[in-house]
Scaffold this active site. Structure first.
Site, mmCIF file in Angstrom:
data_model
loop_
_atom_site.group_PDB
_atom_site.id
_atom_site.type_symbol
_atom_site.label_atom_id
_atom_site.label_comp_id
_atom_site.label_asym_id
_atom_site.label_seq_id
_atom_site.Cartn_x
_atom_site.Cartn_y
_atom_site.Cartn_z
ATOM 1 N N ALA A 127 0.805 -1.218 0.000
ATOM 2 C CA ALA A 127 0.000 0.000 0.000
ATOM 3 C C ALA A 127 0.839 1.269 0.000
ATOM 4 C CB ALA A 127 -0.923 -0.006 1.218
ATOM 5 N N ASN A 185 1.888 -2.749 8.041
ATOM 6 C CA ASN A 185 2.789 -3.346 7.055
ATOM 7 C C ASN A 185 3.577 -2.275 6.312
ATOM 8 O OD1 ASN A 185 2.846 -6.236 7.006
ATOM 9 N ND2 ASN A 185 0.724 -6.222 6.334
ATOM 10 N N HIS A 215 -1.120 7.027 3.876
ATOM 11 C CA HIS A 215 0.226 6.873 4.425
ATOM 12 C C HIS A 215 1.123 7.996 3.913
ATOM 13 C CE1 HIS A 215 -1.047 2.831 5.580
ATOM 14 N NE2 HIS A 215 -1.468 2.681 4.340
#
Length: 264
Positions: A127, A185, A215
């Site tokens: 991601a 992750n 993020h």
């Protein structure tokens, strides 16, 4: 990949939301990749899950025998179940694509077991973006790295405030993966690509103002100042996981086949 060469036999460990997404993509007929087997908690349950996904022709096997049944294993298990599968796959001289990247940060000894071209650990981009930039910067001096993750409250559990932005965690990546193994992750991947879990700083926010898993990465080094942000749609079936993660795993598999690879 020339048509005369056999396709890589792929085996998926775990057919939850993420594993099912990977299975659907592989079953769509991607050249050079063949979904040969899958495993889960028990063979019977895996067989039923494959039938429900419209994949009754895919062999259901046990986790213990999966590495011997395929060329490459794709791990889509829970973070606590991943290390034993990674260990068994490398011991069988097979490569593994790891979705639970937090396991690699918490158990660094697993990386030492990937000692041959046939027994490698592949950690897909998942991601986040820009891991090659971080790896390149790590060849010089990285002064600081901060990963700031913002997620809708629903993706972080029932105990977080639903009406106000709240910082749930602030500290290093190692402590972050211990506290939120299913949510960070991205932080684990950034830490592994750069300056490690102890020096990589992490913030985890529950934010009702965001509808996507967002993020941000800030990096300062002797060669570059980097600011990156990505916002991914969460999976409707499991909001802890971004929809693009399954595609990232399959893209990592495809990178093993192409004669020209873009990015590292």
């Amino acid at each position: 990949m020339p048509d005369t060469l056999p396709a890589l036999r792929i085996g998926i460990a775990g057919l939850g939301n993420l594993g099912a997404g990977v299975a659907r993509l592989l079953a769509s007929g991607l050249p050079g990749l063949h979904l040969a087997a899958a495993s889960g908690r028990d063979v019977g349950g895996t067989r039923e899950r494959l039938a429900a996904l419209g994949l009754p022709h895919v062999e259901a096997v046990s986790l213990a025998t999966l590495p011997d049944a395929v060329d490459i294993v794709v791990e889509c298990l829970t973070p606590d179940a991943a290390p034993s599968l990674i260990d068994a796959t490398l011991a069988a001289n097979r490569s593994i694509v790891v979705a639970s990247i937090t396991a690699l940060l918490l158990a660094p000894e697993l990386q030492a077991q990937a000692r041959s071209p046939n027994a490698r650990i592949l950690a897909p981009t998942g991601a986040i973006l820009g891991l090659d930039v971080i790896r390149a910067a790590a060849l010089g001096r990285i002064d600081s790295v901060t990963v700031r993750t913002r997620k809708p409250p629903a993706s972080l559990g029932a105990d977080v405030p639903a009406d106000v932005a709240t910082c749930l965690f602030e500290g290093n990546a190692l402590d972050a993966v211990r506290a939120y193994p299913r949510n960070v992750n991205v932080a684990a991947a950034v830490a592994l690509a750069g300056i490690g879990g102890e020096r990589t700083q992490v913030e985890i926010w529950s934010d009702p103002a965001v509808t996507r898993n967002t993020h941000e990465v800030e990096l300062e080094s002797d060669t570059a100042s980097v600011r990156m942000q990505v916002s991914n749609l969460p999976s409707p079936d499991n909001p802890k996981t971004s929809l693009i993660t399954a595609q990232s795993i399959v893209a990592a598999l495809q990178s093993l086949l192409v004669p020209v690879r873009i990015g590292s």
